[in-house]
Enzyme design. Structure first.
Site, short mmCIF file in Angstrom:
data_model
loop_
_atom_site.label_atom_id
_atom_site.label_comp_id
_atom_site.label_asym_id
_atom_site.label_seq_id
_atom_site.Cartn_x
_atom_site.Cartn_y
_atom_site.Cartn_z
N SER A 128 0.86 -1.18 0.00
CA SER A 128 0.00 0.00 0.00
C SER A 128 0.90 1.23 0.00
CB SER A 128 -0.89 0.01 1.25
OG SER A 128 -1.54 1.27 1.41
N TYR A 140 -2.11 -0.15 10.52
CA TYR A 140 -2.12 -0.51 9.10
C TYR A 140 -0.80 -0.10 8.45
CZ TYR A 140 -3.72 -0.81 4.25
OH TYR A 140 -3.86 -1.13 2.91
#
Length: 244
Positions: A128, A140
């Site tokens: 990501s 995350y």
């Protein structure tokens, strides 16, 4: 004959969104696909596709899957969960859950399936742009930064066996993982994206197909962004826009 004919490929997080698009693209390219997820898909695409329930954070689940397979030519570690609390808010439970799925899951997958991979096989880890920046969602972000390190180690360790490992870093892609994102976040992200729009799952899947194919046979340890230019400007887009 598709470019992946004769290749057996395992895809995690395959029930919806980007994972489902990858499964469809791989099947269209001729691969035999084992699609896995904790939830069943509403439907499977045309082609040689089977579904298995798999919690990527469960070592026993990976062991059982590996026991079913004699040979594997590719693995797409796509499964991931959002975890949006910020640094002063995140709980240990949420932190551990994000790490378990987004980082430990790919590690377990490689441990389980790499022994089944012949030379020429390929692993694609889905990262990501959060793993390239100081993204506000700390658990995350840490999991995706960790995935970069894991992938680099795997590329070095598996290289002698002819197994390639690469990372794809999507930016803001229209998938169910974005359903809970704050509109302010989405709007701010888009304002910093030179192409000025969100990406589509069909703009990520072809790259995954390429990385799993023999066309990328000398590509390993690479990190490729699919983010509309978001990570390219290092924040200077604000300055550029101000000077326009």
């Amino acid at each position: 004959m598709g470019k992946l004919t004769g290749h057996r490929i395992v895809v995690t997080g395959a029930a919806r969104g980007q994972g489902a698009a990858e499964v469809a693209a791989l099947a269209a390219a001729g691969a035999t696909v084992i699609a896995t997820d904790v939830q069943e898909p509403t439907e499977l695409p045309d082609g040689d596709v089977t579904f298995r329930v798999l919690d990527v954070s469960d070592p026993a689940g990976w062991k059982a899957l590996a026991a079913e397979l004699s040979e594997v030519h590719g693995l797409v570690n796509n499964a991931g969960i959002p975890m949006r609390p910020r640094l002063d808010e995140v709980s240990v439970e949420d932190w551990n859950k994000a790490i378990a799925v987004n980082l430990t899951g790919p590690m377990l997958g490689m441990q389980a399936l790499a022994p089944l991979m012949p030379a020429g096989s390929s692993i694609v880890n889905i990262g990501s742009v959060a793993g390239l920046t100081a993204h506000h969602a700390v658990a995350y972000t840490a999991s995706k930064w960790g995935l970069r390190g894991l992938s680099q180690v795997a590329a070095v360790e598996y290289g002698a066996r002819g197994i390639r490992v690469n990372v794809v870093h999507p930016g803001l892609i229209e998938t169910p993982i974005m359903d809970g994102a704050a509109p302010a976040f989405v709007n701010a992200h888009l304002s910093l994206t030179p192409l000025g729009r969100a990406g589509q799952v069909g703009e990520v899947a072809p790259l995954v197909v390429f990385l799993l194919s023999d066309e990328s046979s000398y590509l390993t340890g690479a990190e490729i962004t699919v983010d509309g230019g978001f990570s390219a400007h290092g924040g200077t887009k604000v300055i550029i826009d101000a000077l326009a």
